[in-house]
Design an enzyme around this catalytic site. Structure first.
Site, PDB file in Angstrom:
ATOM      1  CB  ALA A  66      -0.894  -0.021   1.234  1.00  0.00           C
ATOM      2  N   GLY A 111       0.589  -5.041   1.016  1.00  0.00           N
ATOM      3  CA  GLY A 111      -0.575  -5.119   0.138  1.00  0.00           C
ATOM      4  C   GLY A 111      -0.292  -5.850  -1.171  1.00  0.00           C
ATOM      5  CD  GLU A 114      -2.227  -7.543   3.133  1.00  0.00           C
ATOM      6  OE1 GLU A 114      -1.957  -6.401   2.702  1.00  0.00           O
ATOM      7  OE2 GLU A 114      -2.692  -7.740   4.264  1.00  0.00           O
ATOM      8  CD  GLU A 134       1.582  -5.472   5.969  1.00  0.00           C
ATOM      9  OE1 GLU A 134       2.445  -6.345   6.229  1.00  0.00           O
ATOM     10  OE2 GLU A 134       0.815  -5.560   4.995  1.00  0.00           O
TER      11      GLU A 134
HETATM   12  N1  CO8 Z   1       4.545   3.157  -0.842  1.00  0.00           N
HETATM   13  C1  CO8 Z   1       4.947   4.321  -1.385  1.00  0.00           C
HETATM   14  N2  CO8 Z   1       6.107   4.453  -2.055  1.00  0.00           N
HETATM   15  C2  CO8 Z   1       6.882   3.355  -2.182  1.00  0.00           C
HETATM   16  C3  CO8 Z   1       6.526   2.102  -1.641  1.00  0.00           C
HETATM   17  C4  CO8 Z   1       5.284   2.022  -0.938  1.00  0.00           C
HETATM   18  N3  CO8 Z   1       4.839   0.876  -0.411  1.00  0.00           N
HETATM   19  N4  CO8 Z   1       7.496   1.210  -1.915  1.00  0.00           N
HETATM   20  C5  CO8 Z   1       8.426   1.870  -2.614  1.00  0.00           C
HETATM   21  N5  CO8 Z   1       8.067   3.169  -2.776  1.00  0.00           N
HETATM   22  C6  CO8 Z   1       8.811   4.227  -3.484  1.00  0.00           C
HETATM   23  C7  CO8 Z   1       9.984   4.706  -2.681  1.00  0.00           C
HETATM   24  O1  CO8 Z   1       9.591   5.667  -1.723  1.00  0.00           O
HETATM   25  C8  CO8 Z   1      10.862   5.295  -3.784  1.00  0.00           C
HETATM   26  O2  CO8 Z   1      10.358   6.568  -4.128  1.00  0.00           O
HETATM   27  P1  CO8 Z   1      11.380   7.827  -4.272  1.00  0.00           P
HETATM   28  O3  CO8 Z   1      12.198   7.472  -5.486  1.00  0.00           O
HETATM   29  O4  CO8 Z   1      10.465   8.983  -4.475  1.00  0.00           O
HETATM   30  O5  CO8 Z   1      12.185   7.839  -3.020  1.00  0.00           O
HETATM   31  C9  CO8 Z   1      10.600   4.386  -4.974  1.00  0.00           C
HETATM   32  O6  CO8 Z   1       9.371   3.703  -4.668  1.00  0.00           O
HETATM   33  C10 CO8 Z   1      11.668   3.307  -5.168  1.00  0.00           C
HETATM   34  O7  CO8 Z   1      11.830   2.613  -3.963  1.00  0.00           O
HETATM   35  P2  CO8 Z   1      13.249   2.457  -3.202  1.00  0.00           P
HETATM   36  O8  CO8 Z   1      14.150   3.564  -3.566  1.00  0.00           O
HETATM   37  O9  CO8 Z   1      12.961   2.236  -1.750  1.00  0.00           O
HETATM   38  O10 CO8 Z   1      13.774   1.111  -3.890  1.00  0.00           O
HETATM   39  P3  CO8 Z   1      14.806   0.052  -3.268  1.00  0.00           P
HETATM   40  O11 CO8 Z   1      15.167  -0.854  -4.389  1.00  0.00           O
HETATM   41  O12 CO8 Z   1      15.878   0.742  -2.517  1.00  0.00           O
HETATM   42  O13 CO8 Z   1      13.921  -0.775  -2.200  1.00  0.00           O
HETATM   43  C11 CO8 Z   1      11.987  -1.953  -1.395  1.00  0.00           C
HETATM   44  C12 CO8 Z   1      12.869  -1.585  -2.608  1.00  0.00           C
HETATM   45  C13 CO8 Z   1      12.758  -2.887  -0.451  1.00  0.00           C
HETATM   46  C14 CO8 Z   1      10.765  -2.674  -1.926  1.00  0.00           C
HETATM   47  C15 CO8 Z   1      11.582  -0.664  -0.643  1.00  0.00           C
HETATM   48  O14 CO8 Z   1      11.067   0.270  -1.576  1.00  0.00           O
HETATM   49  C16 CO8 Z   1      10.564  -0.868   0.433  1.00  0.00           C
HETATM   50  O15 CO8 Z   1      10.884  -1.364   1.502  1.00  0.00           O
HETATM   51  N6  CO8 Z   1       9.292  -0.467   0.154  1.00  0.00           N
HETATM   52  C17 CO8 Z   1       8.234  -0.530   1.115  1.00  0.00           C
HETATM   53  C18 CO8 Z   1       7.762  -1.948   1.302  1.00  0.00           C
HETATM   54  C19 CO8 Z   1       6.705  -2.031   2.365  1.00  0.00           C
HETATM   55  O16 CO8 Z   1       6.946  -1.794   3.530  1.00  0.00           O
HETATM   56  N7  CO8 Z   1       5.473  -2.389   1.947  1.00  0.00           N
HETATM   57  C20 CO8 Z   1       4.385  -2.542   2.835  1.00  0.00           C
HETATM   58  C21 CO8 Z   1       3.604  -1.282   2.904  1.00  0.00           C
HETATM   59  S1  CO8 Z   1       2.358  -1.373   4.151  1.00  0.00           S
HETATM   60  C22 CO8 Z   1       1.110  -2.206   3.414  1.00  0.00           C
HETATM   61  O17 CO8 Z   1       1.172  -2.623   2.296  1.00  0.00           O
HETATM   62  C23 CO8 Z   1      -0.090  -2.393   4.275  1.00  0.00           C
HETATM   63  C24 CO8 Z   1      -1.307  -2.932   3.550  1.00  0.00           C
HETATM   64  C25 CO8 Z   1      -2.507  -2.854   4.454  1.00  0.00           C
HETATM   65  C26 CO8 Z   1      -2.853  -1.419   4.716  1.00  0.00           C
HETATM   66  C27 CO8 Z   1      -3.935  -1.273   5.707  1.00  0.00           C
HETATM   67  C28 CO8 Z   1      -4.381   0.184   5.749  1.00  0.00           C
HETATM   68  C29 CO8 Z   1      -4.655   0.689   7.075  1.00  0.00           C
END
Ligand code: CO8
Length: 260
Positions: A66, A111, A114, A134
């Protein structure tokens, strides 16, 4: 219709939905979720489509979760409503009458994992990574992860993955039954389409009833499940495809199922 964050295509009997927001690793904001629901409904209504594939755009991600930037300022009421939206959209996918294959081409986190779990069958590229991170962000899985992961991989493994937030690779995902098969990245879509074509060649109503019997049966006791199976099995004998399929077998001929 036009989509801002999706590519929606058709190839013969196969519908392909690609989450297309690669600059943020295909993260799911409200608009993306809404579009996924609309695309699923479009595929469901289209009689030409027999099987749907969901994948992510770009080399890196299926869906990296998400949208964290959109979630960060939410209060409890808004957070609950965002969670409910994701749950509803993914349940719509799970409840589609047509089979859905997730072709997991990269990160499937939060997400994203999921979304893959809401599909009926998951196949992955060697580069795919799965996880429910999460708790590392101060939230719980909220788009069905606490419910679907234990059903797919068992309670102990789901507890470990969700409580640690640990990311796993494609091989581990295969070993624990989270995915059915792993392919080199450049072969993933080809293999997803082969799988979809195999399913699409079968009798569409029998495929639909089989999916329904499994999904409904898993939510009930075995005797109720057997009753559901018996009803759907019986219903098959009201279809032309059953008559034609069995006639073709007896006459040693090929059959083209029509879905009626
Ligand atoms: N949301 C928003 N932006 C994201 C997300 C995300 N989930 N994942 C990556 N991005 C963005 C980064 O911020 C970055 O943007 P910018 O260039 O502007 O800084 C761009 O994508 C590229 O990402 P990275 O530079 O971080 O790329 P890396 O190769 O260094 O890392 C990863 C890749 C490991 C995948 C890393 O991006 C990461 O850890 N992402 C987040 C993963 C995560 O924690 N996902 C779970 C999110 S929570 C969720 O899904 C909950 C669902 C249920 C919600 C319930 C609602 C209440």
């Amino acid at each position: 219709m036009g989509y801002k964050y999706l590519k929606v295509e058709k190839e013969g009997y196969i519908g392909i939905i690609t989450v297309n927001r690669p600059e943020v690793l295909n993260a799911l904001n409200r608009e993306v979720l809404q579009e996924i629901k609309e695309a699923a409904e479009y595929m469901e209504k289209d009689d030409e489509v027999r099987v749907v594939i969901i994948t992510g755009a770009g080399e890196k991600a299926f869906v990296a979760g998400a949208d964290i930037k959109e979630m960060q300022p939410l209060n409890a009421v808004e957070g609950r409503s965002f969670g409910k939206l994701g749950q509803e959209v993914f349940r719509r996918i799970e409840n589609m009458e047509k089979p859905v294959i997730a072709a997991v081409n990269g990160f499937a986190l939060g997400g994203g994992c999921e979304l893959a779990m809401a599909a009926d069958i998951r196949i992955a590229s060697e580069k795919a990574k799965f996880g429910q991170p999460e708790v590392t962000l101060g939230i719980t899985p909220g788009f069905g992860g606490t419910q679907r992961l234990p059903r797919l991989v068992g309670e102990g493994r789901a507890m470990e993955l969700i409580l640690t937030g640990r990311m796993i690779g494609a091989e581990e995902a295969l070993r624990i039954g989270l995915v059915n098969a792993v392919y080199p990245a450049d072969k993933l879509m080809e293999e997803a389409k082969k799988l979809a074509e195999t399913i699409a060649r079968n009798a569409p109503l029998a495929v639909k009833f089989s999916k329904a019997a499994i999904n409904k049966g898993l939510q009930t006791d075995i005797d109720t499940g057997m009753a559901i199976e018996a009803d759907l099995f019986g219903l098959c004998f009201a279809t032309e495809d059953q008559k034609e399929g069995m006639k073709a077998f007896i006459n040693k001929e090929k059959v083209e199922f029509k879905g009626v």
